[in-house]
Design a protein around this motif. Sequence first.
Motif, PDB file in Angstrom:
ATOM      1  N   LYS A  25     105.958  21.140  33.240  1.00 23.71           N
ATOM      2  CA  LYS A  25     107.237  21.242  33.303  1.00 23.71           C
ATOM      3  C   LYS A  25     107.824  19.757  33.448  1.00 23.71           C
ATOM      4  O   LYS A  25     109.118  19.587  32.566  1.00 23.71           O
ATOM      5  CB  LYS A  25     107.918  21.886  34.385  1.00 23.71           C
ATOM      6  CG  LYS A  25     107.482  23.653  34.259  1.00 23.71           C
ATOM      7  CD  LYS A  25     108.309  24.094  35.770  1.00 23.71           C
ATOM      8  CE  LYS A  25     108.117  25.610  35.684  1.00 23.71           C
ATOM      9  NZ  LYS A  25     108.485  26.287  36.899  1.00 23.71           N
ATOM     10  N   VAL A  26     107.312  18.838  33.923  1.00 27.89           N
ATOM     11  CA  VAL A  26     108.074  17.474  33.862  1.00 27.89           C
ATOM     12  C   VAL A  26     107.938  17.009  32.680  1.00 27.89           C
ATOM     13  O   VAL A  26     108.900  16.236  32.150  1.00 27.89           O
ATOM     14  CB  VAL A  26     107.000  16.741  35.000  1.00 27.89           C
ATOM     15  CG1 VAL A  26     107.619  15.246  34.906  1.00 27.89           C
ATOM     16  CG2 VAL A  26     107.279  17.193  36.388  1.00 27.89           C
ATOM     17  N   GLU A  28     107.685  18.426  29.528  1.00 25.15           N
ATOM     18  CA  GLU A  28     108.535  19.035  29.008  1.00 25.15           C
ATOM     19  C   GLU A  28     110.051  19.063  29.066  1.00 25.15           C
ATOM     20  O   GLU A  28     110.910  19.368  28.126  1.00 25.15           O
ATOM     21  CB  GLU A  28     108.379  20.451  28.877  1.00 25.15           C
ATOM     22  CG  GLU A  28     106.927  20.955  28.227  1.00 25.15           C
ATOM     23  CD  GLU A  28     106.271  22.420  28.345  1.00 25.15           C
ATOM     24  OE1 GLU A  28     107.085  23.122  29.130  1.00 25.15           O
ATOM     25  OE2 GLU A  28     105.403  22.674  27.749  1.00 25.15           O
ATOM     26  N   SER A  29     110.699  18.389  30.325  1.00 18.35           N
ATOM     27  CA  SER A  29     111.841  18.547  30.330  1.00 18.35           C
ATOM     28  C   SER A  29     112.679  17.344  29.587  1.00 18.35           C
ATOM     29  O   SER A  29     112.139  16.227  29.573  1.00 18.35           O
ATOM     30  CB  SER A  29     112.195  18.061  32.000  1.00 18.35           C
ATOM     31  OG  SER A  29     113.488  18.147  32.322  1.00 18.35           O
ATOM     32  N   ASP A  30     113.843  17.497  29.352  1.00 19.98           N
ATOM     33  CA  ASP A  30     114.514  16.600  28.470  1.00 19.98           C
ATOM     34  C   ASP A  30     115.549  15.937  29.101  1.00 19.98           C
ATOM     35  O   ASP A  30     116.392  15.127  28.906  1.00 19.98           O
ATOM     36  CB  ASP A  30     115.059  17.152  27.118  1.00 19.98           C
ATOM     37  CG  ASP A  30     113.995  17.464  26.193  1.00 19.98           C
ATOM     38  OD1 ASP A  30     112.946  16.627  26.199  1.00 19.98           O
ATOM     39  OD2 ASP A  30     114.046  18.233  25.312  1.00 19.98           O
ATOM     40  N   ASN A  31     115.869  16.605  30.536  1.00 22.40           N
ATOM     41  CA  ASN A  31     116.852  16.267  31.310  1.00 22.40           C
ATOM     42  C   ASN A  31     116.254  15.412  32.314  1.00 22.40           C
ATOM     43  O   ASN A  31     115.569  15.581  33.031  1.00 22.40           O
ATOM     44  CB  ASN A  31     117.472  17.561  31.892  1.00 22.40           C
ATOM     45  CG  ASN A  31     118.750  17.222  32.800  1.00 22.40           C
ATOM     46  OD1 ASN A  31     118.715  16.795  33.984  1.00 22.40           O
ATOM     47  ND2 ASN A  31     120.015  17.764  32.468  1.00 22.40           N
ATOM     48  N   ARG A  32     117.222  14.088  32.302  1.00 28.79           N
ATOM     49  CA  ARG A  32     116.582  13.070  33.347  1.00 28.79           C
ATOM     50  C   ARG A  32     116.580  13.485  34.903  1.00 28.79           C
ATOM     51  O   ARG A  32     115.510  13.301  35.384  1.00 28.79           O
ATOM     52  CB  ARG A  32     117.593  11.642  33.204  1.00 28.79           C
ATOM     53  CG  ARG A  32     117.106  10.760  34.068  1.00 28.79           C
ATOM     54  CD  ARG A  32     118.215   9.416  33.929  1.00 28.79           C
ATOM     55  NE  ARG A  32     117.602   8.245  34.649  1.00 28.79           N
ATOM     56  CZ  ARG A  32     118.226   8.487  35.830  1.00 28.79           C
ATOM     57  NH1 ARG A  32     119.006   9.195  36.475  1.00 28.79           N
ATOM     58  NH2 ARG A  32     117.836   7.569  36.717  1.00 28.79           N
ATOM     59  N   GLU A  34     116.589  16.775  35.938  1.00 30.33           N
ATOM     60  CA  GLU A  34     115.741  17.617  36.146  1.00 30.33           C
ATOM     61  C   GLU A  34     114.157  17.098  36.221  1.00 30.33           C
ATOM     62  O   GLU A  34     113.201  17.376  37.067  1.00 30.33           O
ATOM     63  CB  GLU A  34     115.825  18.720  35.289  1.00 30.33           C
ATOM     64  CG  GLU A  34     114.766  19.667  35.259  1.00 30.33           C
ATOM     65  CD  GLU A  34     114.765  20.719  33.966  1.00 30.33           C
ATOM     66  OE1 GLU A  34     114.933  21.859  34.154  1.00 30.33           O
ATOM     67  OE2 GLU A  34     114.553  20.417  32.751  1.00 30.33           O
ATOM     68  N   LYS A  35     113.899  16.194  35.440  1.00 30.15           N
ATOM     69  CA  LYS A  35     112.587  15.475  35.480  1.00 30.15           C
ATOM     70  C   LYS A  35     112.287  14.714  36.726  1.00 30.15           C
ATOM     71  O   LYS A  35     111.180  14.928  37.045  1.00 30.15           O
ATOM     72  CB  LYS A  35     112.655  14.498  34.240  1.00 30.15           C
ATOM     73  CG  LYS A  35     111.162  13.979  33.726  1.00 30.15           C
ATOM     74  CD  LYS A  35     111.149  12.851  32.687  1.00 30.15           C
ATOM     75  CE  LYS A  35     111.243  13.963  31.193  1.00 30.15           C
ATOM     76  NZ  LYS A  35     109.729  14.203  30.908  1.00 30.15           N
ATOM     77  N   LEU A  38     111.530  17.455  39.311  1.00 28.13           N
ATOM     78  CA  LEU A  38     110.446  18.136  39.054  1.00 28.13           C
ATOM     79  C   LEU A  38     109.371  17.305  39.399  1.00 28.13           C
ATOM     80  O   LEU A  38     108.150  17.489  39.886  1.00 28.13           O
ATOM     81  CB  LEU A  38     110.361  18.686  37.658  1.00 28.13           C
ATOM     82  CG  LEU A  38     111.205  19.954  37.264  1.00 28.13           C
ATOM     83  CD1 LEU A  38     111.170  20.149  35.881  1.00 28.13           C
ATOM     84  CD2 LEU A  38     110.598  21.128  38.126  1.00 28.13           C
ATOM     85  N   GLU A  98     106.561   8.487  30.449  1.00 31.89           N
ATOM     86  CA  GLU A  98     105.826   9.597  29.651  1.00 31.89           C
ATOM     87  C   GLU A  98     104.421   9.272  29.281  1.00 31.89           C
ATOM     88  O   GLU A  98     103.370  10.256  29.667  1.00 31.89           O
ATOM     89  CB  GLU A  98     106.547   9.796  28.421  1.00 31.89           C
ATOM     90  CG  GLU A  98     108.025  10.481  28.170  1.00 31.89           C
ATOM     91  CD  GLU A  98     108.117  11.873  29.239  1.00 31.89           C
ATOM     92  OE1 GLU A  98     107.168  12.510  29.021  1.00 31.89           O
ATOM     93  OE2 GLU A  98     108.942  12.018  30.031  1.00 31.89           O
TER      94      GLU A  98
END
Length: 167
Positions: A25-26, A28-32, A34-35, A38, A98
């Motif tokens: 999930k981390v 795959e997240s594109d939202n800073r 949220e990343k 997570l 990443e």
Amino acid sequence: MSEKSIDAVELLVSQHRAMEALLKKVAESDNREEKKTLFAEAGDHLATHIKSEEELFYPAVKAARNEDRLLESLEEHLSLKRLLADLVALDPDDKTFEAKLQVLTEQAEHHHKEEEEHLFPEVPKLMSQEQREALGREMLALQNNLDRQGDPREAVVNETGSAAPLD
């Protein structure tokens, strides 16, 4: 699986799957934001999981025929801690975040596979069901205590000098 009868091996395997899903999930997240959230959750899970293995599980299942495997696992933990410490210090927007996250994920999955294929099948030969359940409760209590203390991933930064001892 109730908390009263949590086999240590079953606990660890379920945590492996949960950790792998969270790391995915981390990635795959594109939202800073949220990343970051997570990753904090994944880092805390990884830190408490490693600590309970090092302090409780590995010493409990130490036997002459698996000591080499346990020492290798402790070295793998050290590598995971070093990557985790690096990631804790990075912003998800950093160009190396990443790449480090991918390496952490790959190493964690490799470590989980090694434990599940080689170490965990030996545990029932070394410990009774009751002993495994008592160990599982003890490990869960330690993990919960570390979570209550807050941000267990932050403590890993001070544990990157050498592998934990096999007590």
